[in-house]
Design a protein around this motif. Structure first.
Motif, PDB file in Angstrom:
ATOM      1  N   TYR A 176       7.617  13.790   9.181  1.00 40.69           N
ATOM      2  CA  TYR A 176       8.004  14.962   8.409  1.00 40.69           C
ATOM      3  C   TYR A 176       7.472  16.236   9.077  1.00 40.69           C
ATOM      4  N   PRO A 177       8.371  17.113   9.581  1.00 41.36           N
ATOM      5  CA  PRO A 177       7.897  18.235  10.394  1.00 41.36           C
ATOM      6  C   PRO A 177       6.936  19.171   9.662  1.00 41.36           C
ATOM      7  N   PHE A 178       7.127  19.354   8.346  1.00 43.39           N
ATOM      8  CA  PHE A 178       6.235  20.278   7.639  1.00 43.39           C
ATOM      9  C   PHE A 178       4.802  19.769   7.618  1.00 43.39           C
ATOM     10  N   PHE A 179       4.692  18.448   7.538  1.00 43.24           N
ATOM     11  CA  PHE A 179       3.357  17.865   7.581  1.00 43.24           C
ATOM     12  C   PHE A 179       2.708  18.151   8.932  1.00 43.24           C
ATOM     13  N   VAL A 180       3.466  17.949  10.012  1.00 37.97           N
ATOM     14  CA  VAL A 180       2.904  18.158  11.344  1.00 37.97           C
ATOM     15  C   VAL A 180       2.562  19.637  11.548  1.00 37.97           C
ATOM     16  N   MET A 181       3.416  20.517  11.029  1.00 36.21           N
ATOM     17  CA  MET A 181       3.124  21.947  11.171  1.00 36.21           C
ATOM     18  C   MET A 181       1.826  22.318  10.476  1.00 36.21           C
TER      19      MET A 181
ATOM     20  N   VAL B 154       6.913  34.615   0.964  1.00 31.80           N
ATOM     21  CA  VAL B 154       6.882  35.463   2.149  1.00 31.80           C
ATOM     22  C   VAL B 154       8.111  35.151   3.016  1.00 31.80           C
ATOM     23  N   PRO B 155       8.900  36.172   3.387  1.00 35.58           N
ATOM     24  CA  PRO B 155      10.083  35.910   4.213  1.00 35.58           C
ATOM     25  C   PRO B 155       9.664  35.484   5.610  1.00 35.58           C
ATOM     26  N   GLN B 156      10.381  34.508   6.174  1.00 33.89           N
ATOM     27  CA  GLN B 156       9.990  34.022   7.504  1.00 33.89           C
ATOM     28  C   GLN B 156      10.595  34.884   8.611  1.00 33.89           C
ATOM     29  N   GLY B 157      11.810  35.331   8.396  1.00 31.41           N
ATOM     30  CA  GLY B 157      12.418  36.284   9.326  1.00 31.41           C
ATOM     31  C   GLY B 157      12.807  35.696  10.667  1.00 31.41           C
ATOM     32  N   LYS B 158      13.115  36.589  11.586  1.00 30.23           N
ATOM     33  CA  LYS B 158      13.525  36.169  12.927  1.00 30.23           C
ATOM     34  C   LYS B 158      12.509  36.685  13.944  1.00 30.23           C
ATOM     35  N   LEU B 159      11.915  35.752  14.670  1.00 34.83           N
ATOM     36  CA  LEU B 159      10.940  36.124  15.688  1.00 34.83           C
ATOM     37  C   LEU B 159      11.667  36.794  16.853  1.00 34.83           C
ATOM     38  N   PHE B 160      11.170  37.914  17.298  1.00 31.87           N
ATOM     39  CA  PHE B 160      11.792  38.714  18.359  1.00 31.87           C
ATOM     40  C   PHE B 160      13.267  38.980  18.043  1.00 31.87           C
ATOM     41  N   ALA B 161      13.568  39.037  16.752  1.00 30.27           N
ATOM     42  CA  ALA B 161      14.897  39.361  16.257  1.00 30.27           C
ATOM     43  C   ALA B 161      15.961  38.323  16.592  1.00 30.27           C
ATOM     44  N   PHE B 162      15.613  37.228  17.276  1.00 26.56           N
ATOM     45  CA  PHE B 162      16.665  36.232  17.513  1.00 26.56           C
ATOM     46  C   PHE B 162      16.252  34.784  17.254  1.00 26.56           C
ATOM     47  N   ILE B 163      14.963  34.526  17.109  1.00 21.68           N
ATOM     48  CA  ILE B 163      14.563  33.144  16.829  1.00 21.68           C
ATOM     49  C   ILE B 163      14.438  32.983  15.314  1.00 21.68           C
ATOM     50  N   ASP B 164      15.335  32.192  14.734  1.00 23.55           N
ATOM     51  CA  ASP B 164      15.415  32.083  13.284  1.00 23.55           C
ATOM     52  C   ASP B 164      14.353  31.123  12.753  1.00 23.55           C
ATOM     53  N   LEU B 165      13.328  31.688  12.123  1.00 19.92           N
ATOM     54  CA  LEU B 165      12.214  30.856  11.674  1.00 19.92           C
ATOM     55  C   LEU B 165      12.517  30.120  10.376  1.00 19.92           C
ATOM     56  N   THR B 166      13.643  30.399   9.751  1.00 20.05           N
ATOM     57  CA  THR B 166      13.952  29.679   8.515  1.00 20.05           C
ATOM     58  C   THR B 166      14.443  28.263   8.819  1.00 20.05           C
ATOM     59  N   ASN B 167      14.840  28.039  10.054  1.00 23.69           N
ATOM     60  CA  ASN B 167      15.237  26.697  10.459  1.00 23.69           C
ATOM     61  C   ASN B 167      13.976  25.874  10.769  1.00 23.69           C
ATOM     62  N   PRO B 168      13.750  24.776  10.014  1.00 20.30           N
ATOM     63  CA  PRO B 168      12.499  24.029  10.176  1.00 20.30           C
ATOM     64  C   PRO B 168      12.252  23.566  11.610  1.00 20.30           C
TER      65      PRO B 168
ATOM     66  N   ARG C 155       7.811  17.769   0.320  1.00 22.44           N
ATOM     67  CA  ARG C 155       7.952  16.385   0.767  1.00 22.44           C
ATOM     68  C   ARG C 155       8.556  15.514  -0.318  1.00 22.44           C
ATOM     69  N   TRP C 156       8.141  15.754  -1.567  1.00 23.86           N
ATOM     70  CA  TRP C 156       8.717  14.989  -2.668  1.00 23.86           C
ATOM     71  C   TRP C 156      10.229  15.172  -2.728  1.00 23.86           C
ATOM     72  N   PHE C 157      10.673  16.410  -2.623  1.00 26.20           N
ATOM     73  CA  PHE C 157      12.116  16.662  -2.689  1.00 26.20           C
ATOM     74  C   PHE C 157      12.836  16.082  -1.468  1.00 26.20           C
ATOM     75  N   ASP C 158      12.250  16.304  -0.283  1.00 25.24           N
ATOM     76  CA  ASP C 158      12.904  15.909   0.970  1.00 25.24           C
ATOM     77  C   ASP C 158      12.870  14.406   1.204  1.00 25.24           C
ATOM     78  N   VAL C 159      11.675  13.853   1.165  1.00 21.62           N
ATOM     79  CA  VAL C 159      11.486  12.481   1.613  1.00 21.62           C
ATOM     80  C   VAL C 159      11.550  11.490   0.451  1.00 21.62           C
ATOM     81  N   ASP C 160      10.839  11.795  -0.617  1.00 22.38           N
ATOM     82  CA  ASP C 160      10.766  10.845  -1.730  1.00 22.38           C
ATOM     83  C   ASP C 160      11.922  10.990  -2.715  1.00 22.38           C
ATOM     84  N   LYS C 161      12.779  11.986  -2.488  1.00 16.71           N
ATOM     85  CA  LYS C 161      13.942  12.211  -3.361  1.00 16.71           C
ATOM     86  C   LYS C 161      13.558  12.351  -4.831  1.00 16.71           C
TER      87      LYS C 161
END
Lengths: 324, 287, 405
Positions: A41-46, A154-168, C88-94
């Motif tokens: 899960y990428p959010f965990f790793v982040m 907090v809005p994530q925005g676009k880094l250097f106006a072109f890298i879309d940080l909302t994409n995980p 994670r609950w929403f994404d992974v564990d549904k």
């Protein structure tokens, strides 16, 4: 004075350690780059990466300078608050937000450092702890932090106006890049003449002084560097969590980073990273054991101190006679 | 002006807790070279001990005042024998980390079994009510806290500075090897000292049980303030930590009256000022 | 022609089958995100998990062929951890529904995640009224109470009852300030007067100097705009300084029954507070509460937030039952929940406003004297009932962006 860590003099061959470390670094990077396709899960790793960078910054102080800061969370939290506020209220670009956050932490590092390095050892820890509690109360009462509510959405925005940080996935690689950059900077500092002097201060401060080094300058510089990098971790955390809150400046967070570093291995290059991943996994995946989290953390502290003071990475390195 | 007197007196009460706790810390640090991060948790245990003596054993506050420090002191000795002892000769920081871990465990366990909102403990019958001093209504119990803790502090000071046991203790702090050569059991002495310091924390816990809600985290934030008190006072002398404790209580009390928002931070600000002027603390010796 | 009809069937069949599969999706996963280890462990914590399980059983859905699973997690009062568990609950564990969420900061953070992932969030424990105002979303319902209820209930009712002058003891941060501001507004609107206030830092252990100042003000009512241990300690010490005996009234603006239980009546007697649930209100609350208490390992009666979890989950499941299947579309489910009137043992009849505010009556209670109490948990006597339409922010005053369509 007794030596803080046994990890320091593990290897006497001058060329081997660098080779070990670089090899490990390449493996680590490859693993981290592959995360999005691994199903992890990428959010965990982040989250873990932010914690890891924070712990590496902290380790620079304790592991190489012998200075145990028990209030390091304020640097993480300060950058978090400033970055979040800048992004949300001043609507600045992400890169500027990060710069402002890191600058704020660095500035706070200068002030705290100047006070704290006036005392050594245990006093240093108590002073940093007390100062962090002071800063915590200021944030608690300051209107811009919104107290218990925190700065939300907090809005994530676009880094250097072109890298879309909302994409995980994009965000993941940005966080990874920042982490690697921070990690590399720390690694370079440790192996620079500056790092050598720092280590000599840890081993024997009076002797370093007698050799003509202004040890206070070195300690202050290390402190500021560590504070700034902790701030970088805090700023990145804002993009991942999209909020900034009091927990990141509270002393429990300071305790957590000590735990991470101790578990991974004080004074090892990769220890804080390993520790961060373990603790982050504990928080995420043991969430249903909620009530025991404190007890588990305390137990890890006790076990680490009593049985393996080198930490996980330190023990592995010691066993294989490597430098990690 | 009347309000000012009242605030000074109230500050003195808080100062009593600071004095008892920083005294215990100073004794432990002097002997074991350990900053006892578990001090706040042991203070909490003292209060819980009082609660259990009353609710389970039916023993009154007065018994608790004697028994709780002994029970917690014995627990402290157990900790010292099984864990802290192994850190002898290592850097101070490991002691801090170990006791921090112990504090987390204790607080976590108590939290699990007794919940977060805490347990009630009433003021003993003999000390309920209050007297009108003209400028304020002083609950008798508060007056008792000040007088009793002052007495305990002075007694502790006397034992350490004026008795034979105290002399051994101070000698063992200076040069353990030499003292051992005189046939004194230094390790046992260290354990006893830790027990004594911890007992003082537990005593403070019992004293605070009727005033504050008895809850697992009652010592968690307090310990940080006490750390600042210790840094300000320096850990060189027993008397120093007592006086600093009381003084800071009074200063904090004044802040609560003059600028209440800052009352939690004033101790930390003072700490910074003292460090800038006199890095070793007010009574401390150079490290 | 025949061939044509066969072909039509061949096209339609998979469609029908897939429609059926969709219609028959009777799986629900509920995540209780709460504080198991810290400040709110008593008023929410494992009791909230139990309340959610009871709601699942009482809904009777399992007998109708549904699979309802309840999981729980501890957010440790950290908004970033709360948000990441929710994600994670929403994404992974549904997970379909997240419920409870004490701590305003965590609740606001999780509300954003619920919106982003199109899940459902029912907030029961957190008090922050922003959830149905500036920060409202189409995926969140704020169930049990909010700062407006507490401030308005206590402020209005107590002033009407003769408490004309007020002095506030407020925790010095956003929550305390909001509570004080709202209460002061209610007091003044009812003809009362605020004659002073003192701000104390969070986690103060000694309140004596603040209480002395409050006592010296001679105000009729001392309002405690704080929470948790701060409230408990100020009440305990107020008793010590003889404040209620001196004729002043103490009003706890945010206080749960667990805290009164922990304080015991000796210290808490005479205290006035607002709540939307009390176990001993009527036959329905009593029957729910007794069942809850029997199964609660701690032996506690349900608190207001725990009752809210029960009520919220029950209504959610009722809505799904009515729909016949789980669409896993959070916004749509929340919209359906707003259509359906609510009715359960804990809160009686009620409804949900378009901004996500659940509406039910609130009550002004006074804590009994030890002599009036018949035993453990018999703590409150009812002073006034605040009708449902007056207990919450009028919808016309809500700043929720959802309303501006």
């Amino acid at each position: 004075m007794t030596t803080l860590t046994t990890n320091s003099i593990a290897n006497s061959k001058p060329t081997a350690p660098v080779r070990d470390e670089i090899r490990t670094f390449i493996i680590l990077t490859a693993l981290l780059v592959a995360v999005p396709i691994s199903g992890l899960y990428p959010f965990f790793v982040m989250n873990a990466l932010c914690l890891a960078l924070f712990a590496c910054a902290f380790n620079l102080l304790i592991g190489y300078g012998g200075l145990l800061s028990f209030g390091h969370a304020v640097f993480l939290g300060t950058a978090g608050y400033i970055t979040a506020h800048a992004l949300k209220v001043w609507t600045v670009s992400p890169e500027l937000g990060i710069v402002l956050g890191v600058a704020a932490s660095t500035a706070l590092g200068v002030v705290t450092g100047l006070v704290a390095i006036r005392r050594q050892g245990i006093y240093f820890s108590m002073i940093t702890l007390a100062l962090s509690q002071l800063v915590y109360f200021i944030y608690l009462e300051a209107p811009f932090t919104h107290g218990e509510d925190g700065i939300q959405g907090v809005p994530q925005g676009k880094l250097f106006a072109f890298i879309d940080l909302t994409n995980p996935i994009v965000l993941y690689y940005v966080v990874l890049a920042v982490f690697l950059a921070g990690f590399f900077l720390i690694y370079r500092s440790i192996n620079s003449p500056f790092g050598e002097v720092l280590k000599s201060i840890r081993e024997n401060e009076p002797r370093a002084i007698s050799l003509g080094y202004k040890t206070d300058h070195y300690k202050l510089l290390a402190f500021i560097l560590s504070a700034g990098l902790a701030g970088l971790a805090g700023a990145m955390k804002v993009f991942v969590a999209q909020n900034a809150s009091l927990t990141d400046v509270y002393w429990t967070m300071s305790g957590e980073v000590v735990l991470i570093t101790l578990l991974g291995g004080l004074g090892t290059v990769f220890g804080p990273v390993v520790g961060a991943f373990i603790i982050a996994a504990m928080q995420e995946y043991l969430a249903s054991f909620g009530q025991w989290v404190l007890v588990i953390q305390g137990t890890i502290f006790v076990i680490c101190v009593l049985t393996f003071r080198r930490g996980i990475v330190g023990e592995v390195a010691h066993y294989f006679k490597m430098s990690l | 002006m009347q309000a000012l007197y009242a605030q000074l007196l109230v500050g003195l009460i808080n100062g009593s807790f600071y004095a008892l706790l920083s005294l215990g810390l100073a004794i432990i640090f002097g002997m074991l070279n350990i900053i006892n991060f578990a001090h706040g948790a042991l203070y909490m245990m003292g209060a819980f001990c009082a609660y259990f003596l009353l609710s389970v054993g039916g023993l009154s506050y007065w018994w608790a005042l004697v028994l709780a420090p002994i029970v917690v002191g014995l627990f402290g000795i157990l900790l010292e024998r099984t864990m802290l002892q192994r850190l002898a000769g290592l850097d101070h920081l490991y002691g801090l980390l170990l006791t921090f871990g112990i504090a987390l465990i204790l607080q976590g366990v108590f939290q699990n079994y007794f919940g977060s909102s805490g347990l009630p403990y009433a003021i003993p019958d003999l000390l309920t009510g209050g007297v009108n001093l003209g400028f304020m209504y002083l609950p008798i119990y508060r007056g008792w806290v000040v007088i009793f803790s002052l007495a305990v502090c002075v007694a502790t000071w006397f034992v350490i500075e004026r008795t034979k046991f105290g002399a051994y203790l101070r000698a063992a702090t200076e040069n353990p090897t030499l003292v051992r050569a005189f046939g004194i059991n230094v390790p046992r002495m260290i354990a006893l000292t830790y027990g004594l310091g911890v007992g003082l924390a537990a005593l403070a816990g019992v004293l605070s049980a009727p005033i504050n809600q008895v809850r697992p985290l009652m010592g968690a934030d307090l310990i940080i303030v006490v750390f600042a008190v210790v840094v300000i006072g320096g850990m060189g002398s027993i008397m120093g930590s007592i006086i600093t404790g009381f003084t800071l209580g009074v200063i904090e009390g004044l802040t609560k009256y003059l600028y209440p928002e800052a009352s939690n931070t004033v101790v930390f600000v003072l700490m910074v000022l003292v460090l800038l002027v006199k890095p070793t603390g007010l009574t401390g010796r150079a490290a | 022609m025949k061939k044509y009809i066969y072909r039509l069937f061949a096209y339609l069949c998979p469609l029908l089958v897939s429609f059926n599969a969709y219609a028959l999706d009777k799986n629900v996963k509920i995540g209780v995100l709460t504080d198991l280890s810290s400040l709110y462990a008593d008023s929410a914590g494992s009791g909230s998990v139990l309340a959610a399980q009871m709601a699942v059983e009482d809904s009777g859905l399992t007998k109708k062929g549904w699979t309802v699973e309840v999981i729980s997690g501890d957010h440790q009062n950290k908004p970033d951890i709360g948000a990441s568990i929710a994600r994670r609950w929403f994404d992974v564990d549904k997970v379909d529904l997240i419920v409870d969420v004490p701590n305003s900061g965590v609740a606001l953070a999780v509300s954003r995640v619920a919106k982003e992932k199109n899940g459902v969030l029912i907030v029961s424990s957190a008090a922050v009224s922003d959830l149905t105002n500036a920060q409202c979303t189409s995926n969140t319902i704020h169930w049990t109470y909010d700062t407006y209820t507490l401030a308005n209930g206590t402020g209005t009712a107590l002033t009407t009852a003769g408490g004309k002058t007020w002095y506030f003891l407020a925790a010095d941060y956003a929550f305390g300030a909001a509570l004080e501001r709202d209460t002061a507004a209610a007091v003044e609107a009812t003809g009362g007067k605020v004659i002073g206030q003192v701000k104390h830092p969070l986690n103060t252990s000694d309140f004596s100097s603040f209480l002395l100042q409050a006592q010296a003000s001679k105000a009729d009512v001392i309002g405690l705009a704080n929470a948790g241990a701060d409230t408990s300690n100020s009440i305990k010490q107020a008793a010590e300084f003889g404040i209620t005996r001196g004729g002043q009234r103490l009003a706890g603006l945010l206080l749960f029954i667990n805290e009164v239980h922990a304080l015991e009546l000796n210290a808490a007697q005479g205290l006035v507070l607002t709540a939307t649930f009390y176990w001993d209100l009527n036959d329905r609350t009593r029957s729910f509460s007794k069942r809850f208490q029997e199964r609660n390992k701690k032996g506690d009666m349900p608190s207001m937030p725990q009752a809210g979890v029960y009520s919220g989950v029950l209504h959610y499941l009722k809505t799904l039952d009515k729909a016949g299947a789980n669409s896993h579309d959070g916004a749509q489910v929340v919209a359906a929940m707003k259509e359906l009137p609510t009715d359960d043992d804990a809160f009686g009849k009620g409804y949900i406003e378009p901004n996500g505010r659940k509406i039910h009556p609130a009550y002004l209670f006074e804590v009994k004297k030890p002599s009036e109490s018949k035993g453990p948990w018999d703590y409150y006597k009812l002073l006034a009932t605040i009708p449902a339409e007056k207990a919450f922010t009028p919808i016309s005053q809500s700043s929720c962006p959802l309303l501006k369509k």
